[in-house]
Design an enzyme around this catalytic site. Structure first.
Site, short mmCIF file in Angstrom:
data_model
loop_
_atom_site.label_atom_id
_atom_site.label_comp_id
_atom_site.label_asym_id
_atom_site.label_seq_id
_atom_site.Cartn_x
_atom_site.Cartn_y
_atom_site.Cartn_z
CB CYS A 39 -2.13 2.35 -7.69
SG CYS A 39 -0.02 1.84 -7.55
NE ARG B 10 -3.64 -0.93 2.66
CZ ARG B 10 -4.18 -2.15 4.59
NH1 ARG B 10 -3.04 -0.98 5.27
NH2 ARG B 10 -5.14 -1.44 4.59
CB VAL B 11 4.49 1.86 -0.31
CG1 VAL B 11 5.00 0.99 1.04
CG2 VAL B 11 4.66 0.82 -1.41
NE ARG C 42 -20.37 14.31 10.18
CZ ARG C 42 -20.54 15.28 11.23
NH1 ARG C 42 -19.33 15.67 12.21
NH2 ARG C 42 -21.53 16.69 11.57
CE LYS D 210 -2.73 -2.28 -4.35
NZ LYS D 210 -2.23 -1.03 -3.51
NE ARG E 297 -4.75 9.45 -3.72
CZ ARG E 297 -4.76 10.51 -2.84
NH1 ARG E 297 -5.62 10.88 -1.29
NH2 ARG E 297 -3.99 11.78 -3.02
#
Ligand code: SAJ
Length: 426
Positions: A258, A152-153, A244, A204, A211
């Site tokens: 990704c 997850r880097v 929020r 993952k 995002r």
């Protein structure tokens, strides 16, 4: 306990992971089909750009805990970190995972652990890996423990994030989970959460999809604000004051290996159900053309042949990685415009079409500068000089990076993605 670990795939994830295990006392054999990578590594050198990785690899090779080869060998642990590229039809190409898995079968022994780190469609461990590993004749889950543990880097911060990030381990059974967790504990300081393999695979993909969809929302907002004479940047800044709300940033699209790819691995599995995910991809993919339309509008009054200079082509700032870069797509669209010449400025890139190393030569007699990626070096440009060199001093900033007030004072026309008016109403 010192373990012998065979890591297949010495790319952006496999290599840092190999160096990390090696500098923490394990014996690592890094395997790659690319002889250039293997040769360089055995000399303590690397061929990818990542801060501090060269130093760590050098230390690992010098300690003799890290060696490279083109074929796997007997080991206690096998970690598969090969690419899972996307095919033209947007499905995952699993041939590298499949061949890496097959390559370890002759070396498998009772007591081994096999870990898949490559980002894969949910179900890969159970449906692809386990049947191949079973060809060894060993009992998978008993003799051989198997898990998915996705990396997850963030590129640019890989070494720090490998250690600090929380990690997920999705095993085919509890024993697999626990054995793999204990292994990563060697260097992971973050929390390690245990689950099943399919859940880990979906986690993952969903992290990057979250995002991607949020950036699509910001990009849609940018288009809406342009149409309604509002600044998207101001809306985002103010809306994010809510405890929020965390709106993301618009831009010329989404790149990298990704965010622009992982959502497709979910769509592939559930095309009927993954509707918002598919729409997010579509919106983000529409951004290079949207930027082109803005350019054409800005250049409309220019009656001669136009020269457009694109600053920054990598998929994000301060790296050399151009994979899936939306700016490359934008350049591709620009080159199809018959009355536009394209020039590219990017100090992180060594070769590509239209690249001009001399920035002043690049901007000479140009009609528009498009800021594609906000590399830090672009913060210190001598804009006064730039204005003198340009024929038509106009800038389209796709990142809200340069300062409108300074540029307008110098006599530039400053345009910003996500707004068509002059700054705030105040
Ligand atoms: N971008 C925007 N607006 C934003 C944020 C990003 O347009 O608000 C664009 C960037 O310009 C870039 C793209 O998105 O083109 C992706 O950049 P990124 O920094 O968001 O992500 P990556 O691809 O470099 O790394 C991601 C990370 N995932 C998440 O943050 C959820 C990283 O942790 C993962 O390990 C990595 O993907 C991966 O390998 O999966």
């Amino acid at each position: 306990m010192k373990q012998k670990i065979c890591i297949l795939g010495l790319g952006y994830i496999g290599l840092p992971t190999a160096a990390m295990f090696a500098t923490h006392g394990h014996e690592i054999i890094g395997v790659d089909v690319n002889e250039e990578v293997v040769h360089a590594l055995n000399q303590g050198k690397i061929i990818i750009e990542e801060p501090y990785l060269d130093i760590m690899v050098q230390a690992a090779v010098t300690s003799e805990n890290l060696t490279a080869a083109t074929e796997p060998c007997q080991a206690d642990v096998f970690i598969i970190a090969v690419p899972t590229p996307m095919e033209a039809d947007k499905t995952a190409n699993m041939k590298y995972v499949e061949s890496a898995t097959r390559s370890i079968v002759p070396y498998l022994e009772k007591g081994n652990i096999v870990i898949l780190e490559s980002t894969s469609p949910p179900g890969t461990v159970e449906e692809l890996l386990v049947p191949i590993l079973a060809e060894s004749g060993l009992c998978i889950g008993e003799d051989v423990l198997v898990a998915h543990s996705p990396e997850r880097v963030l590129p640019g911060k890989i070494l720090m994030e490998l250690v600090e990030n929380n990690r997920i381990v999705g095993g085919i059974n509890q024993r697999s989970c626990e054995a793999v967790r204990d292994l990563y504990r060697t260097f992971v300081k973050g929390e390690i959460f245990l689950t099943d393999a399919k859940t880990a695979e979906m986690c993952k993909l969903m992290e990057n999809t979250y995002r991607d969809v949020n950036i699509a929302l910001a990009n849609e907002l940018a288009k809406i604000c342009e149409a309604m004479n509002i600044s998207a940047w101001e809306v985002i800044e103010l809306a994010n004051k809510h405890p929020r709300v965390h709106l993301h940033q618009p831009g010329p699209g989404v790149g990298g290996h990704c965010l622009a790819i992982d959502p497709w691995f979910i769509i592939e599995k559930q095309p009927q159900l993954a509707q918002m995910i598919a729409l997010g991809r579509q919106i983000n993919d529409s951004m290079p053309r949207h930027v082109l339309e803005r350019c054409k509008e800005i250049l409309e009054p220019v009656e001669e042949r136009k020269k457009v200079v694109v600053f920054g082509v990598t998929y994000k700032p301060d790296i050399d990685d151009m994979r899936e870069s939306p700016i490359m797509e934008f350049i591709h669209l620009l080159e199809q415009e018959k009355d536009i010449d394209v020039v590219v400025v990017d100090p992180h890139v060594t070769h590509m079409p239209y690249l001009e190393k001399d920035m002043w030569k690049a901007v000479g007699n140009s009609h528009l500068i498009v800021l594609g990626v906000h590399h830090q070096v672009f913060a210190q440009i001598d804009f006064e000089h730039m204005k003198q060199e340009m024929k038509n001093p106009a800038i389209l900033d796709t990142r809200d990076f340069w300062d409108r007030v300074t540029l307008e004072k110098l006599g530039f026309q400053y345009f910003l993605l996500g707004e068509k008016k002059e700054g705030s109403r105040l």
